[in-house]
Design an enzyme around this catalytic site. Structure first.
Site, PDB file in Angstrom:
ATOM      1  N   CYS A   1      18.679  13.447  14.904  1.00 15.22           N
ATOM      2  CA  CYS A   1      18.567  13.237  13.463  1.00 15.22           C
ATOM      3  C   CYS A   1      17.123  13.057  13.029  1.00 15.22           C
ATOM      4  O   CYS A   1      16.248  12.793  13.842  1.00 15.22           O
ATOM      5  CB  CYS A   1      19.327  11.993  13.036  1.00 15.22           C
ATOM      6  SG  CYS A   1      21.047  11.997  13.517  1.00 15.22           S
TER       7      CYS A   1
ATOM      8  N   GLY B   1      17.938  18.247  12.538  1.00 15.50           N
ATOM      9  CA  GLY B   1      19.369  18.181  12.291  1.00 15.50           C
ATOM     10  C   GLY B   1      19.780  19.154  11.212  1.00 15.50           C
ATOM     11  O   GLY B   1      19.205  19.151  10.123  1.00 15.50           O
TER      12      GLY B   1
ATOM     13  N   ASN C   1      18.350   7.368  13.337  1.00 16.76           N
ATOM     14  CA  ASN C   1      18.183   8.402  14.360  1.00 16.76           C
ATOM     15  C   ASN C   1      18.281   7.727  15.718  1.00 16.76           C
ATOM     16  O   ASN C   1      17.541   6.798  15.989  1.00 16.76           O
ATOM     17  CB  ASN C   1      16.806   9.062  14.189  1.00 16.76           C
ATOM     18  CG  ASN C   1      16.428   9.987  15.341  1.00 16.76           C
ATOM     19  OD1 ASN C   1      15.260  10.154  15.652  1.00 16.76           O
ATOM     20  ND2 ASN C   1      17.394  10.602  15.983  1.00 16.76           N
ATOM     21  N   GLY C   2      19.195   8.220  16.548  1.00 17.06           N
ATOM     22  CA  GLY C   2      19.340   7.649  17.886  1.00 17.06           C
ATOM     23  C   GLY C   2      20.794   7.409  18.226  1.00 17.06           C
ATOM     24  O   GLY C   2      21.685   7.775  17.463  1.00 17.06           O
TER      25      GLY C   2
ATOM     26  N   TYR D   1      10.356  19.692  23.306  1.00 12.36           N
ATOM     27  CA  TYR D   1      11.204  20.582  22.518  1.00 12.36           C
ATOM     28  C   TYR D   1      11.452  20.126  21.079  1.00 12.36           C
ATOM     29  O   TYR D   1      11.403  20.914  20.145  1.00 12.36           O
ATOM     30  CB  TYR D   1      12.565  20.723  23.208  1.00 12.36           C
ATOM     31  CG  TYR D   1      13.663  21.276  22.330  1.00 12.36           C
ATOM     32  CD1 TYR D   1      13.747  22.644  22.069  1.00 12.36           C
ATOM     33  CD2 TYR D   1      14.594  20.442  21.728  1.00 12.36           C
ATOM     34  CE1 TYR D   1      14.735  23.148  21.243  1.00 12.36           C
ATOM     35  CE2 TYR D   1      15.585  20.943  20.903  1.00 12.36           C
ATOM     36  CZ  TYR D   1      15.658  22.293  20.661  1.00 12.36           C
ATOM     37  OH  TYR D   1      16.623  22.796  19.842  1.00 12.36           O
TER      38      TYR D   1
END
Ligand code: AMP
Length: 474
Positions: free
Chosen positions: A13, A41, A119-120, A261
């Site tokens: 995210c 996302g 996020n996570g 990435y």
């Protein structure tokens, strides 16, 4: 290359929060911020804003499934009035790709409204949720972010300030979290004590911004102030920035895959430029896996910088072999197994002119199941490449990630079940070389505080007892 065709596991995210101390509306800036975080996302997104001088519970939310430009239009943004707010882009688990799981989460409780974007992944969300449910909590979503929101709201009833409640919630939650929260008159940014996911602060005129990546600050014309540190709680009020580092630990575990990435190459995270770390990865590959070849090409996007690094170190010319179709959104219809089109080749086409009759070094950031490499190597050969030498700018993926990167269970990972020689044969390459795990720290200027568990199995925190992946692998 970014996979859109496989059902995905894990939460990837992006978050963006903003507080304009001059009282200007923030929704349109949040929109552009999310737009620049779209790579984090593509499944759903949302924005929640409110007025700090408005009546209680005046928040305005718009969220839905799809890309940022599919969910919002000019009229929707225009209507969203508020000088404080948060936004979110999400790339979800296979089992939970539904509208009720979109973020930001907006919670109305006795002290007002709390909007949260996360996020996570938590590793103890299941236990916490069960405990809360037994004490009467009712959850509306199946995401662990709601557990965090609920804990904060509940703790707020016991303490005088929302940031204190955040700290108390942090004492209970375990795992990866970078969160932005808008409370009635405060914007809060929190990063878990290990610092798994990035989070930074920026400023534009008299407005503060908290975002997953610095590229989002550039996009909205904000100045980068600094990264939020692992374990730090940053509170922005009309008086400026306050920081609480009492939750910081002595061990960091920043996700190395963010550099390899996930993040955009134009972002700086914890003092390191993502582009430069990919160049370094390419240079290391050239040192460790040299080969006689005519051209070095990258698999877009994340393979490109590493390919440049390989070319710089080896002296072999860099070229562009793939043209990417950037219009593959959520509504992309995955070709059937039997169809002549493959998902990979719908997204990428080979420039025959560049590779025909050449010995090609092809750099990608990772091999997960091996499908992408297999297709691309074949496409290069079909286009006339005499040899294809695959170089991967990460070590082999051997273990799943529980901290917010989409890496599936070991049995789906090609490197877990096959030797490097076998993988080379399976993908049809003439040679294959991976980045050495012992040189990963060079990607982040020698910093040792990073997580490489997906390559080593050394998890900074024990993986969840109840493997959340069980549901998704059927
Ligand atoms: P595969 O075809 O399963 O081997 O997947 C490899 C491709 O997936 C590579 O080109 C990667 O760039 C991409 N990839 C690796 N990790 C992820 C991730 N967490 N989310 C989306 N795509 C990924």
């Amino acid at each position: 290359m970014s996979g859109v065709e496989e059902p995905k596991l894990g939460e990837e995210c992006g978050v963006f929060g903003m507080y304009d101390l001059d009282g200007n509306d923030v929704a349109s800036t949040i929109y552009y911020g999310l737009f620049s975080l779209q790579h984090r996302g593509q499944e759903s997104c949302g924005i929640a804003v409110s007025r700090t001088d408005g009546p209680p519970r005046n928040s305005n939310v718009c969220k839905g499934m799809g890309l940022v430009n599919e969910v919002f239009d000019a009229e929707a943004i225009e209507k969203m009035q508020g000088d404080i707010g948060v936004g979110h882009v999400r790339y979800s688990t296979a089992g939970a790709s539904v509208a009720e799981n979109t973020q930001p989460l907006v919670l109305n409780y006795i002290k007002g409204t709390l909007s949260l974007a996360h996020n996570g992944n938590l590793i103890n969300a299941v236990e916490l949720r069960q405990k809360l449910e037994l004490s009467g909590a009712i959850f509306q979503t199946s995401i662990d972010s709601e557990v965090i929101a609920y804990l904060i709201a509940r703790e707020r009833l016991n303490v005088g300030k929302v940031e204190e409640a955040v700290k108390r919630a942090m004492e209970k939650i375990k795992g990866a979290y970078s969160i932005v929260i808008a409370s009635p008159r405060k914007l809060i940014g929190v990063r878990d004590p290990f610092g798994f996911r990035p989070l930074c602060i920026g400023k534009r005129d008299n407005a503060y911004i908290i975002a997953s990546e610095s590229c989002a600050l550039d996009t909205v014309g904000a100045e980068f102030i600094r990264d939020i540190e692992p374990g730090e709680i940053v509170t922005i009020t009309s008086e400026g920035i306050k920081s609480d580092k009492s939750m910081s630990g002595d061990k960091c575990a920043k996700c190395i895959f963010e550099y390899i990435y996930f993040s955009r190459p134009d972002s700086y995270m914890d003092g390191v430029c993502v582009y430069s770390s990919r160049i370094t990865a390419g240079k290391i590959l050239a040192q460790q896996h040299p080969v006689d070849a005519d051209i070095v090409v990258g698999v877009p996007e994340s393979g490109n910088a590493a390919a440049m690094g390989y070319a710089m170190e080896s002296g072999i010319p860099y070229g562009t072999a793939f043209i990417k179709n950037s219009y593959v959104g959520r509504t992309f219809i995955k070709p059937k197994q039997s169809a002549r089109e493959s998902s990979v080749m719908v997204k990428l086409n080979v420039l025959r002119e560049v590779v025909n009759d050449k010995r090609v070094v092809m750099i990608d950031d990772s091999i997960v199941r091996g499908t992408t490499s297999d297709r691309i190597v074949k496409a290069l050969k079909d286009a006339g490449a005499k040899e294809v030498h695959v170089r991967i700018s990460s070590p082999p993926f051997l273990y799943p990630c529980y901290f917010g990167t989409d890496i599936p269970s070991s049995r789906q990972l090609i490197a877990h079940n096959h030797s490097i020689d076998e993988i080379c044969e399976l993908i049809g390459a003439d040679s294959l070389g991976y980045l050495d795990i012992n040189r990963l720290d060079e990607l982040i200027d020698g910093d040792k505080g990073y997580c490489n568990a997906c390559f080593s199995g050394n998890y900074p925190l024990d993986p969840p007892k109840e493997d959340i992946r069980g549901d998704y692998e059927k």
